[in-house]
Design a protein around this motif. Structure first.
Motif, PDB file in Angstrom:
ATOM      1  N   ASP A 195       0.921  -1.331  -0.034  1.00 46.83           N
ATOM      2  CA  ASP A 195      -0.072   0.010  -0.040  1.00 46.83           C
ATOM      3  C   ASP A 195       0.784   1.365  -0.080  1.00 46.83           C
ATOM      4  OD1 ASP A 195      -2.394   1.462   0.133  1.00 46.83           O
ATOM      5  OD2 ASP A 195      -2.714   1.079   2.109  1.00 46.83           O
ATOM      6  N   SER A 196       0.302   2.521  -0.447  1.00 48.23           N
ATOM      7  CA  SER A 196       1.000   3.608  -0.431  1.00 48.23           C
ATOM      8  C   SER A 196       1.330   4.003   1.243  1.00 48.23           C
ATOM      9  CB  SER A 196       0.218   4.773  -1.177  1.00 48.23           C
ATOM     10  OG  SER A 196      -1.028   5.094  -0.520  1.00 48.23           O
ATOM     11  N   VAL A 197       2.380   4.767   1.225  1.00 45.88           N
ATOM     12  CA  VAL A 197       2.711   5.206   2.436  1.00 45.88           C
ATOM     13  C   VAL A 197       3.114   6.703   2.417  1.00 45.88           C
ATOM     14  CG1 VAL A 197       3.262   3.020   3.340  1.00 45.88           C
ATOM     15  CG2 VAL A 197       5.113   4.340   2.060  1.00 45.88           C
ATOM     16  N   SER A 198       3.089   7.445   3.710  1.00 45.66           N
ATOM     17  CA  SER A 198       3.225   9.150   3.576  1.00 45.66           C
ATOM     18  C   SER A 198       4.490   9.426   4.573  1.00 45.66           C
ATOM     19  CB  SER A 198       2.208   9.934   3.863  1.00 45.66           C
ATOM     20  OG  SER A 198       1.273   9.573   2.713  1.00 45.66           O
ATOM     21  N   TYR A 199       4.948  10.722   4.548  1.00 43.63           N
ATOM     22  CA  TYR A 199       5.960  11.173   5.403  1.00 43.63           C
ATOM     23  C   TYR A 199       5.110  11.225   6.703  1.00 43.63           C
ATOM     24  CZ  TYR A 199       9.302  14.080   7.396  1.00 43.63           C
ATOM     25  OH  TYR A 199      10.454  14.752   8.235  1.00 43.63           O
ATOM     26  N   ARG A 229       7.216  13.247  -0.212  1.00 42.85           N
ATOM     27  CA  ARG A 229       6.251  12.949   0.859  1.00 42.85           C
ATOM     28  C   ARG A 229       5.333  11.936   0.802  1.00 42.85           C
ATOM     29  NH1 ARG A 229       4.657  19.553   2.134  1.00 42.85           N
ATOM     30  NH2 ARG A 229       6.762  20.291   2.051  1.00 42.85           N
ATOM     31  N   LYS A 230       5.389  11.434  -0.056  1.00 45.67           N
ATOM     32  CA  LYS A 230       4.471  10.043  -0.629  1.00 45.67           C
ATOM     33  C   LYS A 230       5.159   8.971  -1.373  1.00 45.67           C
ATOM     34  CE  LYS A 230      -0.033   8.768  -1.531  1.00 45.67           C
ATOM     35  NZ  LYS A 230      -1.500   9.109  -1.761  1.00 45.67           N
ATOM     36  N   ILE A 231       5.020   7.797  -0.955  1.00 48.98           N
ATOM     37  CA  ILE A 231       5.574   6.640  -1.816  1.00 48.98           C
ATOM     38  C   ILE A 231       3.941   6.030  -2.235  1.00 48.98           C
ATOM     39  CG2 ILE A 231       6.733   4.501  -1.892  1.00 48.98           C
ATOM     40  CD1 ILE A 231       8.449   5.625   0.254  1.00 48.98           C
ATOM     41  N   PRO A 232       3.832   5.789  -3.469  1.00 47.66           N
ATOM     42  CA  PRO A 232       2.669   5.335  -4.025  1.00 47.66           C
ATOM     43  C   PRO A 232       2.452   4.054  -3.851  1.00 47.66           C
ATOM     44  CG  PRO A 232       4.016   5.845  -5.858  1.00 47.66           C
ATOM     45  CD  PRO A 232       4.551   6.510  -4.901  1.00 47.66           C
ATOM     46  N   ALA A 233       1.247   3.152  -4.159  1.00 46.17           N
ATOM     47  CA  ALA A 233       1.372   1.866  -3.919  1.00 46.17           C
ATOM     48  C   ALA A 233       2.236   1.016  -5.119  1.00 46.17           C
ATOM     49  CB  ALA A 233      -0.474   1.530  -3.959  1.00 46.17           C
ATOM     50  N   GLU A 234       2.585   0.180  -4.903  1.00 45.80           N
ATOM     51  CA  GLU A 234       3.657  -0.770  -5.476  1.00 45.80           C
ATOM     52  C   GLU A 234       2.886  -2.013  -5.449  1.00 45.80           C
ATOM     53  OE1 GLU A 234       5.666  -1.041  -7.945  1.00 45.80           O
ATOM     54  OE2 GLU A 234       7.180   0.192  -6.933  1.00 45.80           O
ATOM     55  N   HIS A 235       3.224  -2.678  -7.028  1.00 48.30           N
ATOM     56  CA  HIS A 235       2.872  -4.041  -7.340  1.00 48.30           C
ATOM     57  C   HIS A 235       4.048  -4.715  -7.695  1.00 48.30           C
ATOM     58  CE1 HIS A 235      -1.602  -2.951  -7.210  1.00 48.30           C
ATOM     59  NE2 HIS A 235      -1.152  -1.702  -7.247  1.00 48.30           N
ATOM     60  N   TYR A 236       4.433  -5.822  -7.442  1.00 49.44           N
ATOM     61  CA  TYR A 236       5.519  -6.669  -8.177  1.00 49.44           C
ATOM     62  C   TYR A 236       4.907  -7.886  -8.561  1.00 49.44           C
ATOM     63  CZ  TYR A 236       8.484  -3.521  -5.626  1.00 49.44           C
ATOM     64  OH  TYR A 236       9.243  -2.408  -5.481  1.00 49.44           O
ATOM     65  N   PHE A 237       5.438  -8.452  -9.686  1.00 42.31           N
ATOM     66  CA  PHE A 237       5.128  -9.761 -10.324  1.00 42.31           C
ATOM     67  C   PHE A 237       6.197 -10.642 -10.322  1.00 42.31           C
ATOM     68  CE2 PHE A 237       1.584  -6.810 -11.376  1.00 42.31           C
ATOM     69  CZ  PHE A 237       0.421  -7.527 -11.215  1.00 42.31           C
ATOM     70  N   ASP A 238       6.172 -11.791  -9.974  1.00 42.24           N
ATOM     71  CA  ASP A 238       7.142 -12.671 -10.388  1.00 42.24           C
ATOM     72  C   ASP A 238       6.683 -13.932 -11.010  1.00 42.24           C
ATOM     73  OD1 ASP A 238       8.819 -10.975  -8.725  1.00 42.24           O
ATOM     74  OD2 ASP A 238       8.406 -12.508  -6.903  1.00 42.24           O
ATOM     75  N   LEU A 239       7.255 -14.334 -12.293  1.00 38.14           N
ATOM     76  CA  LEU A 239       6.945 -15.574 -12.773  1.00 38.14           C
ATOM     77  C   LEU A 239       7.746 -16.719 -12.997  1.00 38.14           C
ATOM     78  CD1 LEU A 239       4.827 -16.413 -14.978  1.00 38.14           C
ATOM     79  CD2 LEU A 239       6.081 -15.544 -16.939  1.00 38.14           C
ATOM     80  N   THR A 240       7.414 -18.048 -12.694  1.00 31.71           N
ATOM     81  CA  THR A 240       8.120 -19.075 -12.569  1.00 31.71           C
ATOM     82  C   THR A 240       7.564 -20.121 -13.261  1.00 31.71           C
ATOM     83  OG1 THR A 240       8.549 -18.401 -10.248  1.00 31.71           O
ATOM     84  CG2 THR A 240       9.006 -20.841 -10.846  1.00 31.71           C
ATOM     85  N   GLY A 241       8.440 -20.776 -13.872  1.00 32.14           N
ATOM     86  CA  GLY A 241       8.176 -22.011 -14.978  1.00 32.14           C
ATOM     87  C   GLY A 241       8.964 -23.069 -14.107  1.00 32.14           C
ATOM     88  N   ARG A 242       8.333 -24.263 -14.125  1.00 32.81           N
ATOM     89  CA  ARG A 242       9.109 -25.412 -13.459  1.00 32.81           C
ATOM     90  C   ARG A 242       8.718 -26.531 -14.490  1.00 32.81           C
ATOM     91  NH1 ARG A 242       7.595 -26.457  -7.369  1.00 32.81           N
ATOM     92  NH2 ARG A 242       5.455 -26.896  -8.168  1.00 32.81           N
ATOM     93  N   ASN A 270      10.349  -4.852 -13.933  1.00 31.57           N
ATOM     94  CA  ASN A 270      11.403  -4.088 -13.520  1.00 31.57           C
ATOM     95  C   ASN A 270      11.077  -2.532 -12.784  1.00 31.57           C
ATOM     96  OD1 ASN A 270      14.380  -3.716 -13.522  1.00 31.57           O
ATOM     97  ND2 ASN A 270      14.358  -2.673 -15.612  1.00 31.57           N
ATOM     98  N   ASN A 271      10.254  -2.761 -12.134  1.00 29.37           N
ATOM     99  CA  ASN A 271       9.820  -1.669 -11.138  1.00 29.37           C
ATOM    100  C   ASN A 271      10.908  -1.009 -10.354  1.00 29.37           C
ATOM    101  OD1 ASN A 271       7.372  -2.514 -12.158  1.00 29.37           O
ATOM    102  ND2 ASN A 271       6.277  -2.628 -10.116  1.00 29.37           N
ATOM    103  N   LYS A 272      11.121   0.284 -10.534  1.00 28.89           N
ATOM    104  CA  LYS A 272      11.891   1.050  -9.719  1.00 28.89           C
ATOM    105  C   LYS A 272      11.618   1.563  -8.262  1.00 28.89           C
ATOM    106  CE  LYS A 272      15.246   0.645 -13.056  1.00 28.89           C
ATOM    107  NZ  LYS A 272      14.327   0.287 -14.161  1.00 28.89           N
ATOM    108  N   PRO A 273      12.228   1.533  -7.380  1.00 35.85           N
ATOM    109  CA  PRO A 273      11.777   2.111  -6.010  1.00 35.85           C
ATOM    110  C   PRO A 273      11.440   3.730  -6.320  1.00 35.85           C
ATOM    111  CG  PRO A 273      13.924   1.552  -5.871  1.00 35.85           C
ATOM    112  CD  PRO A 273      13.580   1.163  -7.185  1.00 35.85           C
ATOM    113  N   LYS A 274      10.683   4.258  -5.575  1.00 35.88           N
ATOM    114  CA  LYS A 274      10.257   5.758  -5.633  1.00 35.88           C
ATOM    115  C   LYS A 274      11.450   6.404  -4.700  1.00 35.88           C
ATOM    116  CE  LYS A 274       7.647   9.406  -5.518  1.00 35.88           C
ATOM    117  NZ  LYS A 274       8.482  10.499  -4.775  1.00 35.88           N
ATOM    118  N   VAL A 275      12.094   7.332  -5.367  1.00 37.51           N
ATOM    119  CA  VAL A 275      13.007   8.200  -4.594  1.00 37.51           C
ATOM    120  C   VAL A 275      12.385   9.035  -3.675  1.00 37.51           C
ATOM    121  CG1 VAL A 275      14.725   9.955  -5.256  1.00 37.51           C
ATOM    122  CG2 VAL A 275      14.605   8.047  -6.605  1.00 37.51           C
ATOM    123  N   VAL A 276      12.752   9.164  -2.473  1.00 37.67           N
ATOM    124  CA  VAL A 276      12.244  10.154  -1.583  1.00 37.67           C
ATOM    125  C   VAL A 276      13.669  10.765  -0.864  1.00 37.67           C
ATOM    126  CG1 VAL A 276      10.534   8.872  -1.196  1.00 37.67           C
ATOM    127  CG2 VAL A 276      12.523   8.260   0.358  1.00 37.67           C
TER     128      VAL A 276
END
Length: 1002
Positions: free
Chosen positions: A892-896, A931-944, A962-968
């Motif tokens: 979820d998003s977070v704030s200062y 002062r705010k970091i927006p919500a983040e979604h990560y996806f990992d794909l696996t083949g076995r 290849n999501n980059k972290p929010k610079v604060v």
């Protein structure tokens, strides 16, 4: 065919899981239902939060991660496994560079990594350091069958320390055969290579009466430098939004320099790039330390795990377990140097230019009077330039605070090598067909050797500056080489650096000896409306902890430039004696609206004796009550209330007061603020800054000194926690399960220190004429050479953050999970969702302090990020020879932090900022963009790919988009977690990664 009694069936699996603490979750509690089926009668039936083995006891919700999930994600360490579980707040781990002591820890619910227990097969193991925390690097990941996380007080079952809960790594039992695994991971940028290899051997023998398993493993990871990512190459100031860095820079900076020769002209000035003079303004080139720092700490590990059991007779089984590992963690940070240390410089120093010498001589001796009086006349200054003998009447020195980054020497490197072992042996058997006994003993030791390299010694810097020629120092001991601190970049030679630096070493040693015995089972009788017998557990336990920190003389002295303070010798220990009992009472079963109704309860008495005169020791009771009601088979409603305690650990008791570093971006005494406020000026003066009013600085790196230490008068902290929830497994939808559980934990008498914001607020909020004499203000002590809150630890105590039992911690929230699995014809479909909502996470350092809320916020006071909402959702399609799985992680998003914002605002107004709350606050406030970091979604794909019955190939793309972290920026949070302009322990700073693994099974 061999037959087993009920007792024998209950203890048929491997030894390590027998003592009632293995985490077995039913499908209704599991993170991945298809892999976490309910234990059958051939397994050890153990319930988290109880020492009573009862397959129907489900009053404690447990989040479970299985070996299959670990394989799909390709987790390499226990820290990686836990990072994916919602509700666990990132603690010290591989992404922490500055502040990593060579270990990894877990922080349940944000209550602190020292308030939970980490278990392997239900057993405590020797902690890694003086705070009593177990190092996750010692978990044998290749042998982990599942990981269970229980939230809330569990001291009745597991003893003190389990205030926020327990994490239990359950290893594979009765393993037979050979399993080898080789894996490799690398980032898309081509760095951060991570190699892992494991071999496990196991066999049953003597017609199944015994089993032995042995595993060896090796891991090695390469660093990922912050200079290797665009978003972290430059250090960004969180207030101005501009490239910034440290005030300890190159070329050198000196205080008490007056370039202009005017009233109030004194200040901190930097040498010009050509090394000929001082700059005329206070502006300086901040040192960009980011490229040297790392997002992934280099790591190498060798580990061994062995377990065996043998059924001596139908009534007695003996068992043993041993763990050994040797881990090396390297932390790499920017070069050392002289961090604002007080020095004396002869005016005849051979490296001083005339312009630089004149700027020292032109120092205004009484700037407050507004009348310019130079320190020396020009004639005196010129004469002193030629006086090379201290006995010459014309010989003169100037005192100044000196800052210089030792870029010519290279980075500071700390090698942390930990050698760990923990062995256990025991025996168990049956008293009757329904009552068992179990007696065991264990002993473990951990030794962590920290070798620090690349540090200047403050004493040698002072010695090398006291030179009047280029060949020898006035004190020529130790082979002193004069230091050219007055030239441009590159002015410091190899011979100078060879004299200035030396390696140092700190050894941290811990041990844990424990003996415990348990009798559990059932009485063989039932209440009139129940079918299961009343069950019980009775036991006793003894534990002895010892721990020490042994530092060489160099580490004890605080002489290392930029080491964050001295490392004093510490030694201590304590003994714990405990007795406990539990009872499970089935009240109604198999009746209309009462498929099952049961209650449970337990109590534990603990007494500890501390190896120190004057310590009160401790004597506590803990207890819990709970129950479960199942009106129909598809629905279970459960609840639990627990009273838990945590005794002070060895560091909290025995550590002497010591000055280190904390984080604070805004000092109320900085700048012109004290010149316009008499009460503020009086406070700053009382703290030791009176001679520097108007010249005091905020540390550009956002760090200040802080002093704290142990307290033998500490008593155990107490917590009350309660949980209520439900499990839903409808008969009309096979393969579906859902859980929801509310938890509420409150810790009173908490052993805590104030946050930096608390210490500042206690003094500077609501200033009055008497503030300058208040304890809250006079406990803050400034650098006598600059008036700043940062500088040499031996002279600048900074903020006082003392330990006490005055704190209160509180958190509450909801855990939820949904699982569904079915055959859809062409494949088996598995869906799982595990999430957490945190309602609050509050900390109050004392009754008069701010009751600080940190859920969804970040700042120097809320060190590691705890979002309000988090979830992990996995979808897997399993074909005959191929599996494909997608993991979706949401943060979820977070704030200062609002309270930190208010503190900044008050300081900005004091500084006279024109528009601190405007769109462009001119560096007075945290940049609005940060002062705010927006919500983040990560996806990992696996083949076995199941290549054959014996070979499996797994390919994974982590952070697929290849999501980059929010610079604060790097100056609004704790250095340990706010690093490289981002929060790399919470958000992925490595980028897209590819992993491949092959497993052989025979």
């Amino acid at each position: 065919m061999k037959t087993f009694s009920k007792r024998a069936l209950l203890r048929a699996s491997a030894a390590p899981a027998i003592l009632g603490a293995s985490l077995i979750a039913s499908a209704a509690m599991a993170q991945d239902a298809p892999q976490a089926a309910e234990a059958d009668m051939g397994d050890t039936i153990v319930v988290t939060g109880s020492l009573i083995r009862n397959p129907n006891l489900q009053s404690n919700p447990v989040l479970t991660t299985t070996a299959d999930t670990i394989e799909l994600k390709q987790n390499n360490t226990a820290e990686d496994i836990l990072r994916e579980i919602p509700g666990i707040v990132p603690s010290i781990g591989s992404a922490v560079n500055n502040g990593n002591g060579g270990s990894s820890f877990v922080n349940l619910r944000g209550l602190g990594s020292n308030r939970n227990l980490v278990l392997i097969d239900g057993d405590r193991l020797v902690p890694a350091e003086l705070n009593g925390r177990f190092d996750l690097n010692n978990v044998p990941v290749a042998l982990v069958e599942r990981v269970g996380v229980l939230t809330g007080g569990a001291s009745t079952t597991y003893g003190a320390d389990a205030i926020s809960g327990v994490v239990n790594f359950v290893t594979k039992s009765d393993f037979s055969g050979l399993e080898a695994n080789i894996s490799n991971q690398i980032t898309e940028e081509g760095d951060g290579n991570y190699f892992r290899a494991d071999l496990t051997l196991g066999a049953n023998f003597d017609d199944g009466r015994g089993n032995v398993v042995f595993a060896v493993g090796y891991q090695q990871s390469d660093p990922v430098y912050q200079g290797g990512r665009d978003f972290s190459f430059d250090n960004i100031d969180s207030y101005s939004g501009l490239a910034g860095g440290s005030g300890t820079s190159t070329p050198s900076r000196f205080t008490n320099v007056n370039v202009t020769g005017t009233d109030n002209g004194n200040g901190t000035r930097q040498i010009t790039a050509d090394g000929t003079a001082f700059r005329s303004t206070s502006a300086f080139d901040a040192f960009n330390f980011n490229p040297y720092n790392i997002f992934q700490t280099p790591f190498e590990r060798f580990n061994m795990f062995g377990a065996a059991r043998y059924e001596v007779s139908d009534a007695v089984e003996v068992y043993s377990r041993g763990i050994f590992s040797k881990n090396t963690v390297n932390t790499i940070i920017a070069p050392s140097g002289a961090f604002g240390i007080a020095v004396d410089v002869p005016l005849s120093n051979p490296y001083l230019t005339a312009a630089q010498r004149n700027a020292f001589c032109a120092r205004d001796t009484n700037p407050a009077a507004g009348v310019y009086t130079p320190l020396f006349t020009q004639a005196q200054c010129d004469a002193a330039a030629l006086a090379t003998d201290p006995n010459d009447p014309n010989y003169q020195t100037v005192s100044t605070a000196f800052s210089r980054r030792s870029v010519e020497l290279g980075p500071r490197v700390s090698d942390f090598t930990t050698t760990f072992f923990d062995y256990k042996i025991g025996a168990r058997g049956g008293i009757t067909d329904t009552i068992d006994w179990d007696v065991s003993g264990a002993y473990g030791e951990s030794e962590n050797i920290q070798t620090q390299q690349g540090y200047w010694l403050n004493s040698r810097v002072r010695q090398a500056l006291l030179a009047t020629n280029t060949e020898t120092c006035l004190d020529d001991s130790n082979g002193c080489v004069p230091l050219n601190a007055f030239g441009g970049n590159g002015s410091i030679t190899d011979s100078m650096n060879a004299f200035l630096n030396a390696d140092s070493q700190i050894a941290t040693k811990t041990s844990l000896a424990q003996v415990k015995g348990l009798i559990n089972g059932d009485f063989g009788w039932t209440v009139p409306w129940a079918t299961d017998a009343v069950a019980f557990a009775l036991g006793g336990e003894y534990r002895k902890y010892t721990a020490s920190q042994e530092s060489d003389l160099l580490s004890q002295s605080g002489d290392l430039g930029g080491a964050g303070g001295a490392a004093p010798n510490i030694t201590g220990g304590y003994d714990v004696y405990e007795a406990y009992g539990e009872l499970v009472l089935p009240i109604v079963q198999d009746r209309p609206f009462f498929e099952e109704l049961l209650v449970q309860g337990g109590a534990r008495y603990s007494k500890c004796s501390i190896d120190a005169a004057g310590s009160p020791g401790c004597e506590t009771w803990t207890w819990n009550v709970g129950g479960m009601w199942s009106p129909v088979s598809a629905l279970k409603i459960r609840g639990n209330y627990a009273r838990a305690v945590r005794a002070p650990n060895i560091a909290e008791l025995f550590a002497p007061n010591n000055t280190g570093l904390t984080n604070l971006a805004v000092d109320p005494c900085a700048g012109d603020a004290p010149l316009n406020n008499a009460n503020l000026a009086a406070v700053c003066t009382a703290q030791g800054g009176g001679a520097f009013l108007g010249l005091i600085e905020n540390d550009p790196a956002g760090q200040v000194n802080a002093t704290s230490g142990g307290n033998l008068a500490l008593s155990p902290e107490k917590s009350n926690s309660w949980k209520i929830g439900a499990v839903f497994q409808p008969d009309f939808l096979p393969g579906f399960s859902a859980t929801v559980d509310y938890y509420n934990i409150k810790v009173t008498g908490a052993i805590t220190t104030p946050t930096p914001g608390d210490a500042i607020s206690a003094c500077f909020d609501n200033l009055s004429a008497s503030s300058a004499t208040s304890d809250a203000c006079t406990s803050i002590q400034r650098n006598p050479a600059t008036g700043n809150l940062f500088g040499e630890s031996t002279t600048t105590p900074g903020l006082f953050l003392g330990l006490s039992n005055l704190g209160t911690l509180k958190t509450d929230g909801v855990d939820f999970s949904v699982n569904y699995g079915r055959d859809i014809g062409f494949a088996n479909l598995s869906l799982s969702l595990t999430g957490n909502w945190t309602g609050s996470s509050k900390f109050q350092a004392s009754p008069s302090s701010l009751n600080r809320e940190c859920t969804g916020f970040y700042s120097v006071n809320c060190a590691s990020i705890q979002p309000e909402w988090q979830f992990s959702q996995r979808t897997t399609l399993a074909f005959e020879t191929f599996d494909i799985s997608l993991l979706w992680r949401y943060i979820d998003s977070v704030s200062y932090e609002p309270a930190a914002y208010e503190d900044d605002l008050a300081a900005a107004i004091g500084f006279g900022c024109e528009d601190p709350e405007g769109a462009d606050p001119d560096g007075c406030m945290v940049d609005p963009e940060f002062r705010k970091i927006p919500a983040e979604h990560y996806f990992d794909l696996t083949g076995r790919f199941h290549v054959s019955d014996n070979i499996t190939l797994t390919l994974t793309a982590q952070n697929m988009f290849n999501n980059k972290p929010k610079v604060v920026g790097s100056t609004l949070g704790s250095t340990a977690y706010n690093s490289g302009n981002v929060y790399p322990s919470t958000y992925d700073a490595l980028g897209r990664r590819y992993a491949a693994a092959v497993k052989f099974r025979f």
